[in-house]
Design an enzyme around this catalytic site. Structure first.
Site, PDB file in Angstrom:
ATOM      1  N   CYS A 116       0.813  -1.223   0.000  1.00 51.27           N
ATOM      2  CA  CYS A 116       0.000   0.000   0.000  1.00 51.27           C
ATOM      3  C   CYS A 116       0.847   1.274   0.000  1.00 51.27           C
ATOM      4  CB  CYS A 116      -0.945   0.013   1.196  1.00 51.27           C
ATOM      5  SG  CYS A 116      -2.120  -1.344   1.156  1.00 51.27           S
ATOM      6  N   HIS A 147      -3.398   7.541   2.043  1.00 52.71           N
ATOM      7  CA  HIS A 147      -3.767   6.195   1.612  1.00 52.71           C
ATOM      8  C   HIS A 147      -5.137   5.890   2.209  1.00 52.71           C
ATOM      9  CE1 HIS A 147      -3.911   2.029   0.839  1.00 52.71           C
ATOM     10  NE2 HIS A 147      -3.667   1.646   2.081  1.00 52.71           N
ATOM     11  N   ASN A 165     -10.013   0.041  -0.226  1.00 52.50           N
ATOM     12  CA  ASN A 165      -8.552   0.164  -0.187  1.00 52.50           C
ATOM     13  C   ASN A 165      -7.981  -0.401  -1.487  1.00 52.50           C
ATOM     14  OD1 ASN A 165      -5.813  -0.140   0.269  1.00 52.50           O
ATOM     15  ND2 ASN A 165      -6.038  -1.011   2.322  1.00 52.50           N
TER      16      ASN A 165
HETATM   17  O1  UT7 Z   1      -3.719  -0.751   3.585  1.00 53.82           O
HETATM   18  C1  UT7 Z   1      -2.841  -1.433   4.404  1.00 53.82           C
HETATM   19  C2  UT7 Z   1      -3.095  -1.103   5.790  1.00 53.82           C
HETATM   20  N1  UT7 Z   1      -4.323  -1.719   6.234  1.00 53.82           N
HETATM   21  C3  UT7 Z   1      -5.008  -1.130   7.165  1.00 53.82           C
HETATM   22  O2  UT7 Z   1      -4.643  -0.040   7.557  1.00 53.82           O
HETATM   23  C4  UT7 Z   1      -6.174  -1.847   7.755  1.00 53.82           C
HETATM   24  C5  UT7 Z   1      -6.151  -1.633   9.231  1.00 53.82           C
HETATM   25  N2  UT7 Z   1      -7.203  -2.320   9.951  1.00 53.82           N
HETATM   26  C6  UT7 Z   1      -8.512  -1.993   9.870  1.00 53.82           C
HETATM   27  O3  UT7 Z   1      -8.908  -1.171   9.078  1.00 53.82           O
HETATM   28  C7  UT7 Z   1      -9.445  -2.629  10.880  1.00 53.82           C
HETATM   29  O4  UT7 Z   1      -8.693  -3.300  11.863  1.00 53.82           O
HETATM   30  C8  UT7 Z   1     -10.488  -3.614  10.265  1.00 53.82           C
HETATM   31  C9  UT7 Z   1     -11.507  -2.843   9.474  1.00 53.82           C
HETATM   32  C10 UT7 Z   1      -9.750  -4.597   9.379  1.00 53.82           C
HETATM   33  C11 UT7 Z   1     -11.216  -4.397  11.364  1.00 53.82           C
HETATM   34  O5  UT7 Z   1     -11.839  -3.512  12.278  1.00 53.82           O
HETATM   35  P1  UT7 Z   1     -11.635  -3.687  13.844  1.00 53.82           P
HETATM   36  O6  UT7 Z   1     -12.458  -2.670  14.490  1.00 53.82           O
HETATM   37  O7  UT7 Z   1     -10.154  -3.649  14.111  1.00 53.82           O
HETATM   38  O8  UT7 Z   1     -12.250  -5.115  14.122  1.00 53.82           O
HETATM   39  P2  UT7 Z   1     -11.568  -6.464  14.654  1.00 53.82           P
HETATM   40  O9  UT7 Z   1     -10.600  -7.005  13.673  1.00 53.82           O
HETATM   41  O10 UT7 Z   1     -11.045  -6.242  16.043  1.00 53.82           O
HETATM   42  O11 UT7 Z   1     -12.831  -7.424  14.711  1.00 53.82           O
HETATM   43  C12 UT7 Z   1     -13.953  -7.144  15.529  1.00 53.82           C
HETATM   44  C13 UT7 Z   1     -15.029  -8.187  15.286  1.00 53.82           C
HETATM   45  C14 UT7 Z   1     -14.525  -9.618  15.332  1.00 53.82           C
HETATM   46  O12 UT7 Z   1     -15.506 -10.390  15.998  1.00 53.82           O
HETATM   47  P3  UT7 Z   1     -15.301 -10.801  17.541  1.00 53.82           P
HETATM   48  O13 UT7 Z   1     -13.999 -11.540  17.569  1.00 53.82           O
HETATM   49  O14 UT7 Z   1     -15.265  -9.516  18.287  1.00 53.82           O
HETATM   50  O15 UT7 Z   1     -16.498 -11.646  17.791  1.00 53.82           O
HETATM   51  C15 UT7 Z   1     -14.494 -10.040  13.882  1.00 53.82           C
HETATM   52  O16 UT7 Z   1     -14.707 -11.419  13.710  1.00 53.82           O
HETATM   53  O17 UT7 Z   1     -15.604  -8.013  13.981  1.00 53.82           O
HETATM   54  C16 UT7 Z   1     -15.646  -9.279  13.305  1.00 53.82           C
HETATM   55  N3  UT7 Z   1     -15.532  -9.041  11.876  1.00 53.82           N
HETATM   56  C17 UT7 Z   1     -16.600  -8.835  11.084  1.00 53.82           C
HETATM   57  N4  UT7 Z   1     -17.903  -8.803  11.324  1.00 53.82           N
HETATM   58  C18 UT7 Z   1     -18.733  -8.558  10.297  1.00 53.82           C
HETATM   59  C19 UT7 Z   1     -14.405  -8.959  11.121  1.00 53.82           C
HETATM   60  N5  UT7 Z   1     -14.729  -8.703   9.845  1.00 53.82           N
HETATM   61  C20 UT7 Z   1     -16.074  -8.627   9.791  1.00 53.82           C
HETATM   62  C21 UT7 Z   1     -16.989  -8.385   8.756  1.00 53.82           C
HETATM   63  N6  UT7 Z   1     -18.301  -8.341   9.055  1.00 53.82           N
HETATM   64  N7  UT7 Z   1     -16.596  -8.144   7.489  1.00 53.82           N
END
Ligand code: UT7
Length: 325
Positions: A116, A252, A282
């Site tokens: 990225c 980005h 993204n």
């Molecule tokens: O471009 C390169 C750099 N990349 C980035 O900068 C991405 C950085 N990360 C992010 O943008 C975020 O961390 C995400 C959008 C990927 C995830 O958001 P988050 O608030 O960090 O959520 P999390 O990974 O802590 O997950 C929270 C919950 C989990 O469930 P439990 O374990 O709390 O029951 C996941 O299983 O959300 C669940 N989850 C989803 N639920 C519905 C993960 N993906 C999904 C989904 N739909 N698509």
């Protein structure tokens, strides 16, 4: 600045594939919802390349549009740098394929792999070629088909990414004539201790396969805000620019919450932040030049404006660049 030449951004171009994939359609494919995706990322929809539509095809189209905007032809270009993590083939470089598609027959062409952060790395690299007089006119492209490396059954990653390409033409102008215009500085970083946070689980020398993207999203998120803020501070410091004097921030586009957290941390007014994440998702190395293209075309970024670009991605890599249009 003591360099003989300054890299002036002479034209910008972008290309997005026709097909739009909305959150509702995605929620029929994996266990997710429009509400979750919008709340956590700000993404509403993303573009997806058609069958057979390659990274080089999108890169060439964005490149063509940037050349037209700059008023230059393929005969003027002596360097092509393509930032991509999704090349058409393991080799040759996608840049070489783009070179042939555009009818560029001289100079050098190569790819840059910083995921990225690729476009910021590519811009910085081309700027150094120009500063030393090794290139007179460079085409710098960020282009990706992440749809091809996503695991479409993994809801934690497949909802985040989109396809597209963006490009800029950099022209070498003698520093004495450039005035305030051009690339004023860049700052690049990498820390390979974090390879496991964001990677593709395949490759020619390990599995002999292409592999799928894997990410520990919440950990990448934590690094992102801190690293991006650091890059912005360092690039501004290096170019003796006050962050308050920046006209447009072109970040980005990974997550709306990251954009907001960085802006808040550095006291950047939200109205100065160019955001496309809701419509593009993204697009990795394509996201910064695509956002630039949009803001130039709709008249927000004007000649004389000071623009700050930044990115962070797999590696981990991160960086920022400052340019006056
Ligand atoms: O471009 C390169 C750099 N990349 C980035 O900068 C991405 C950085 N990360 C992010 O943008 C975020 O961390 C995400 C959008 C990927 C995830 O958001 P988050 O608030 O960090 O959520 P999390 O990974 O802590 O997950 C929270 C919950 C989990 O469930 P439990 O374990 O709390 O029951 C996941 O299983 O959300 C669940 N989850 C989803 N639920 C519905 C993960 N993906 C999904 C989904 N739909 N698509």
């Amino acid at each position: 600045m003591s360099d003989a030449f300054r890299s002036v951004i002479a034209g910008v171009g972008g290309y997005l594939p026709e097909r739009v994939l909305g959150n509702d359609e995605l929620s029929l494919m994996v266990d997710t919802s429009d509400e979750w995706i919008r709340d956590r990322t700000g993404i509403r929809e993303r573009h997806v390349a058609a069958d057979g539509e390659t990274t080089s095809a999108m890169a060439a189209e964005a490149g063509k549009r940037a050349l037209a905007a700059a008023g230059v032809g393929p005969e003027d270009i002596d360097l092509i740098v393509v930032a991509t993590a999704t090349p058409d083939m393991t080799f040759p470089a996608t840049a070489a394929i783009v070179q042939a598609k555009l009818g560029v027959t001289r100079g050098a062409a190569f790819d840059i792999q910083a995921v990225c952060t690729g476009f910021v790395y590519a811009l910085s690299t081309a700027d150094n070629f120009i500063a030393r007089g090794q290139s007179k006119a460079a085409l710098v492209i960020g282009a990706e088909t992440f749809s091809r490396i996503l695991d479409w059954s993994d809801r934690s990653t497949c909802v985040l990414f989109g396809d597209g390409a963006g490009a800029v033409v950099l022209k070498g102008v003698p520093t004495a004539e450039a005035g305030e215009r051009g690339v004023l500085g860049s700052y690049l970083r990498s820390d390979g201790r974090y390879v496991d946070l964001l990677y593709v689980d395949g490759g020619p020398s390990s599995t002999k396969t292409v592999g799928h993207l894997r990410m520990v999203g919440n950990q990448v998120f934590r690094h992102a805000v801190r690293n991006i803020a650091e890059a912005i501070e360092r690039v501004a410091e290096g170019a003796s620019v006050d962050i308050a004097d920046v006209d447009w921030f072109v970040p980005h586009q990974a997550n709306q919450r990251i954009l907001e957290a960085v802006a808040k941390r550095l006291g950047i007014d939200e109205s100065k932040v160019v955001t496309t994440v809701s419509r593009h998702g993204n697009t990795s190395a394509a996201s910064v030049p695509l956002a630039l293209d949009e803001a130039v075309r709709d008249g927000r970024i004007k000649s004389g404006d000071l623009v700050l670009m930044e990115a962070m991605g797999g590696g981990l890599t991160w960086g920022a660049a400052l340019a006056r249009f």
